[in-house]
Structures are given as C-alpha cells and as structure tokens.
Design a protein around this motif. Structure first.
Motif, PDB file in Angstrom:
ATOM      1  N   ASP A  31     -11.960  -7.565  -7.898  1.00 56.55           N
ATOM      2  CA  ASP A  31     -11.385  -6.867  -9.043  1.00 56.55           C
ATOM      3  C   ASP A  31     -12.536  -6.565  -9.999  1.00 56.55           C
ATOM      4  N   HIS A  58      -6.433  -5.078   1.154  1.00 56.90           N
ATOM      5  CA  HIS A  58      -5.719  -3.923   1.679  1.00 56.90           C
ATOM      6  C   HIS A  58      -6.048  -3.773   3.157  1.00 56.90           C
ATOM      7  N   TYR A  96      -8.622  -8.339  -4.385  1.00 54.68           N
ATOM      8  CA  TYR A  96      -7.459  -7.662  -3.819  1.00 54.68           C
ATOM      9  C   TYR A  96      -7.685  -7.401  -2.341  1.00 54.68           C
ATOM     10  N   ARG A 126      -1.085  -3.028  -5.585  1.00 56.60           N
ATOM     11  CA  ARG A 126      -2.223  -3.835  -5.145  1.00 56.60           C
ATOM     12  C   ARG A 126      -1.756  -5.264  -4.933  1.00 56.60           C
ATOM     13  N   GLN A 139       0.824  -1.206   0.000  1.00 53.68           N
ATOM     14  CA  GLN A 139       0.000   0.000   0.000  1.00 53.68           C
ATOM     15  C   GLN A 139       0.858   1.256   0.000  1.00 53.68           C
ATOM     16  N   SER A 145      -3.112  -9.229  -4.615  1.00 52.70           N
ATOM     17  CA  SER A 145      -4.216 -10.178  -4.762  1.00 52.70           C
ATOM     18  C   SER A 145      -4.240 -11.108  -3.558  1.00 52.70           C
TER      19      SER A 145
END
Length: 110
Positions: free
Chosen positions: A84, A94, A92, A49, A44, A51
């Motif tokens: 996605d 985060h 993805y 990104r 980040q 996966s």
C-alpha cells in the motif's frame, strides 16, 4: 455493457461453499487456496481491493493457514502482493493475469 455472468457464478460458488460448511462443518472440507482465489476474483471484478489480512481471513481457515496459502499462491504465480503506497504496514493482493484468465475460463465452462 459488462458481462456479469462470471462474477455471479463466482458469487454463487462461494455461497454454496459457505452453505456446505454451515451444514456439514468446515472442519471436514476445505480448500483454502480455491476460496482465496474466488474471493480475490469477486473483489477484483467488483472493483475492490483485498488486504493480505482480509484474504487470509477469507480463506475460512485460521489466520496462519490463510497466510501460508497466500504465500503458496504467490510462489505459484497465481496472485501478486503489492505494498500500500499510503501505509507501509499493509499490502494488497490481486490475481495475476494468467490466474484471472484461468478463473474466467473455468466460470465460463461451469
């Protein structure tokens, strides 16, 4: 100007963990949740990104273990999984805002 110190600390911690595993063996030590969070933080902060598959591999454990940790971190509100929009087979990950804040506080204090 952006402060790169937290990112560099995260990269250093990650490199130390990999070196430890290389020298002492990964089978004796491991913290897949922490490794996943560090990997996501670095990605980040670098504008990349990650996966779900890449994150599970990045845990340094077998894929099934990595996926279990992804699920656990999602359940605890530390990471978010997003589909996605261009490929329904891929998602993805985060860090949540609270996890990002916590990691930045940790990195600032170490």
């Amino acid at each position: 100007m952006l402060d790169n110190a937290p990112l560099e600390k995260a990269r250093h911690i990650q490199a130390q963990r990999r070196l430890r595993d290389e020298i002492l063996g990964a089978e004796l030590f491991g913290d897949p949740g922490w490794d996943l969070m560090l990997d996501l933080y670095i990605a980040q902060a670098s504008g990349k990104r990650v996966s779900v598959t890449s994150a599970a591999i990045g845990s340094g454990k077998p894929m099934s273990t990595g996926l279990r940790w992804v699920k656990l971190l999602i359940e605890h509100g530390l990471i978010i999984r997003e589909a996605d929009p261009h490929d329904g087979r891929r998602s993805y990950l985060h860090l949540t805002d609270s996890a990002l804040d916590a990691l930045e506080e940790f990195l600032a204090r170490c």
